[in-house]
Design a protein around this motif. Sequence first.
Motif, PDB file in Angstrom:
ATOM      1  N   GLU A 131      32.444  45.482  21.131  1.00  0.00           N
ATOM      2  CA  GLU A 131      32.134  44.270  21.292  1.00  0.00           C
ATOM      3  C   GLU A 131      31.898  43.973  22.942  1.00  0.00           C
ATOM      4  OE1 GLU A 131      33.724  39.630  20.954  1.00  0.00           O
ATOM      5  OE2 GLU A 131      35.060  41.307  19.962  1.00  0.00           O
ATOM      6  N   ASN A 132      32.895  44.555  23.821  1.00  0.00           N
ATOM      7  CA  ASN A 132      32.708  43.977  25.270  1.00  0.00           C
ATOM      8  C   ASN A 132      31.660  45.048  25.812  1.00  0.00           C
ATOM      9  OD1 ASN A 132      34.934  42.481  25.344  1.00  0.00           O
ATOM     10  ND2 ASN A 132      36.413  44.024  25.516  1.00  0.00           N
ATOM     11  N   MET A 133      31.532  46.227  25.371  1.00  0.00           N
ATOM     12  CA  MET A 133      30.390  47.071  25.951  1.00  0.00           C
ATOM     13  C   MET A 133      28.988  46.427  25.459  1.00  0.00           C
ATOM     14  SD  MET A 133      31.872  49.166  27.708  1.00  0.00           S
ATOM     15  CE  MET A 133      30.375  50.165  28.311  1.00  0.00           C
ATOM     16  N   ARG A 134      28.683  45.774  24.429  1.00  0.00           N
ATOM     17  CA  ARG A 134      27.448  45.291  23.922  1.00  0.00           C
ATOM     18  C   ARG A 134      27.369  44.064  24.868  1.00  0.00           C
ATOM     19  NH1 ARG A 134      27.928  45.806  17.273  1.00  0.00           N
ATOM     20  NH2 ARG A 134      27.244  47.938  17.397  1.00  0.00           N
ATOM     21  N   LYS A 135      28.494  43.120  25.068  1.00  0.00           N
ATOM     22  CA  LYS A 135      28.375  41.975  25.768  1.00  0.00           C
ATOM     23  C   LYS A 135      27.883  42.301  27.249  1.00  0.00           C
ATOM     24  CE  LYS A 135      32.042  40.036  27.232  1.00  0.00           C
ATOM     25  NZ  LYS A 135      33.059  38.769  26.644  1.00  0.00           N
ATOM     26  N   ASP A 136      28.471  43.510  27.807  1.00  0.00           N
ATOM     27  CA  ASP A 136      28.266  44.064  29.200  1.00  0.00           C
ATOM     28  C   ASP A 136      26.746  44.396  29.136  1.00  0.00           C
ATOM     29  OD1 ASP A 136      30.711  43.279  30.073  1.00  0.00           O
ATOM     30  OD2 ASP A 136      31.561  45.383  29.840  1.00  0.00           O
ATOM     31  N   ALA A 137      26.421  44.912  28.290  1.00  0.00           N
ATOM     32  CA  ALA A 137      24.769  45.451  28.191  1.00  0.00           C
ATOM     33  C   ALA A 137      23.876  44.422  28.203  1.00  0.00           C
ATOM     34  CB  ALA A 137      24.896  46.390  26.851  1.00  0.00           C
ATOM     35  N   LEU A 138      24.286  43.476  27.156  1.00  0.00           N
ATOM     36  CA  LEU A 138      23.294  42.351  27.292  1.00  0.00           C
ATOM     37  C   LEU A 138      23.125  41.552  28.394  1.00  0.00           C
ATOM     38  CD1 LEU A 138      23.861  41.230  23.487  1.00  0.00           C
ATOM     39  CD2 LEU A 138      21.753  42.550  24.453  1.00  0.00           C
TER      40      LEU A 138
ATOM     41  N   ALA B   6      23.169  39.021  17.471  1.00  0.00           N
ATOM     42  CA  ALA B   6      23.727  39.332  18.327  1.00  0.00           C
ATOM     43  C   ALA B   6      23.208  38.545  19.650  1.00  0.00           C
ATOM     44  CB  ALA B   6      24.077  40.411  18.693  1.00  0.00           C
ATOM     45  N   CYS B   7      21.922  38.536  19.691  1.00  0.00           N
ATOM     46  CA  CYS B   7      21.134  37.949  20.844  1.00  0.00           C
ATOM     47  C   CYS B   7      21.135  36.577  20.658  1.00  0.00           C
ATOM     48  CB  CYS B   7      19.389  38.564  20.554  1.00  0.00           C
ATOM     49  SG  CYS B   7      19.270  40.385  21.042  1.00  0.00           S
ATOM     50  N   ARG B   8      20.945  36.003  19.494  1.00  0.00           N
ATOM     51  CA  ARG B   8      21.184  34.752  19.305  1.00  0.00           C
ATOM     52  C   ARG B   8      22.212  33.931  19.605  1.00  0.00           C
ATOM     53  NH1 ARG B   8      18.057  35.882  14.615  1.00  0.00           N
ATOM     54  NH2 ARG B   8      20.026  35.709  13.436  1.00  0.00           N
TER      55      ARG B   8
END
Length: 545
Positions: free
Chosen positions: A152-159, A201-203
């Motif tokens: 979750e945190n890595m996806r948030k950092d990526a976005l 996730a984008c929305r």
Amino acid sequence: DDALGRGLKEVNNTGGGGTNGYAQGCGSDIVMGKSPVDFDNTDLSNTAQSADVSTRIIGANGLKSASHGTAEPEMRGLYILLTLNNEGGMEVLKYSGRLCVQRPAIFYSRPVQLALSIFQAKKDHNYARFFSLLRSPSTPYLYSCIMFKYVENMRKDALTIMSKTYGAKHKTTGAAFYDEYPLENLVNLLCYEDAEEASAACRHYGITVKEQEVLWRHSKFREPRDPEKGHIITLKPRKMMRTIEAKLKGATRLSVCRGGVSGEGATLSETSSGGDTAAAEFDRKKAQEAAEKARKEAMKQRSEAEAKARVLSAKMEKERVKQATLAAEKKARAEAAKRVEMERLEKERVQRERILAEQRQKKEEAQRLVEAKAAAERAERARLENEAREREAARKRAEEEAKERERQRILARQREEEARRSAEIKAANERAEQERREREERHRLAECRRKAEEERVRKVREEEAMRIEMEWQEKIDKARKVLAWRLWRKQMHKHESLDRSRRSLDNLDPTSTHYPAPITEKAPGTANHSFRSGLVITRNDADVN
């Protein structure tokens, strides 16, 4: 490991000094007692004839391995993954440093190095490396399961990074760089299960998705907050069937617990177990040699850098002297060129301003035409809408007329009565309105007469004041004339006295001892003159009075 590091020491179960008697793992291929069941209450394979017995680390086959039924490298790597966030990552650094010194064979094993690679990718926010390791078939299933807690945190950092990097505008043209990013690429990059999860996730983070494309320039990354409590609403990832669960390849949880899917390097090799001390000494010497070599290389590079700096300083000094000798000539040429350039720039500026003014004028004209066209279109749409509404209303009225005829016949008499009363009320209102208008007209005429009378009185007063002012002005003029005449008569009297004195002196005999007789006769024309003066005085006094 405890404070004494006892987890790094092996204990001989037989009490001897060798290592062949170690039996740290479980020696049974089956679970004693009640047969184990899976989470869905299905029986797990609990026989010694299972197909995965030969690959198990724990069991009779595992005791024959070099690690004596244990998977220490794998357990060390799992410990590192479980403590990535402890003390901001310092616990992992201290633990790996101690492991490198005391157990180099374990430190350089594949599971520990893989765990350190995952730690480095997370620490550097390298989301591409992190998810690449997660997708890799060589990453064991248990490692992938622990990495899931950081997804979750890595996806948030990526976005966050991608929203700031992609969609940036060009400095001069204003065009966007890499504004459109395929959603399928995002699914593969961040290990989403499908495009629907990636779009959700984008929305969730305020990123625009349109027709399987991510539009970064039209997005602004934000974390949603609870409207009542104010805390950040997290986005829990879905179960990663495609990336993590596929690594099970049909293995049960019992097989996972016994090391059936631990992967290559989960246990120590024969060489590393039989000669652990020699390998540790060799690795320690190798590390010392590498450190010494790095130190010498650093000193050599520093010496070379200092020499280059000295040479560069001398060269810069010579260049400065040379530049100083040419400064005067260059300054004159630069000033001339600067004047020419300033003139050219001024001409270009004037030309640009003229072109911009023409462009603005054309743009304003085009804008006016567009606005006029839009206004005409709006008016046409409004007209069409009104006509449509009128047609719809007419159709509805036509449908309702058939139903209303019977009711109209019944209520006709009531409408006539209401019409008569309305007519009477209207006539009474009209009479009241007529009387009100007549009163207002009378009031207006009275007001006009009052204003006319006030104007007449004001004019009479102004004329009276003007007449009085003119009378006073005439009196002032007459008094001014009398004053002038009196001044003139006084001057004439002085002149006559001087004339008589002069004549008396002329008649004086210097040899005579008697005073001369006074002069009694008048000069010719004097009496007439005095008489005339008296007449003038009388007339003027009369005028003044």
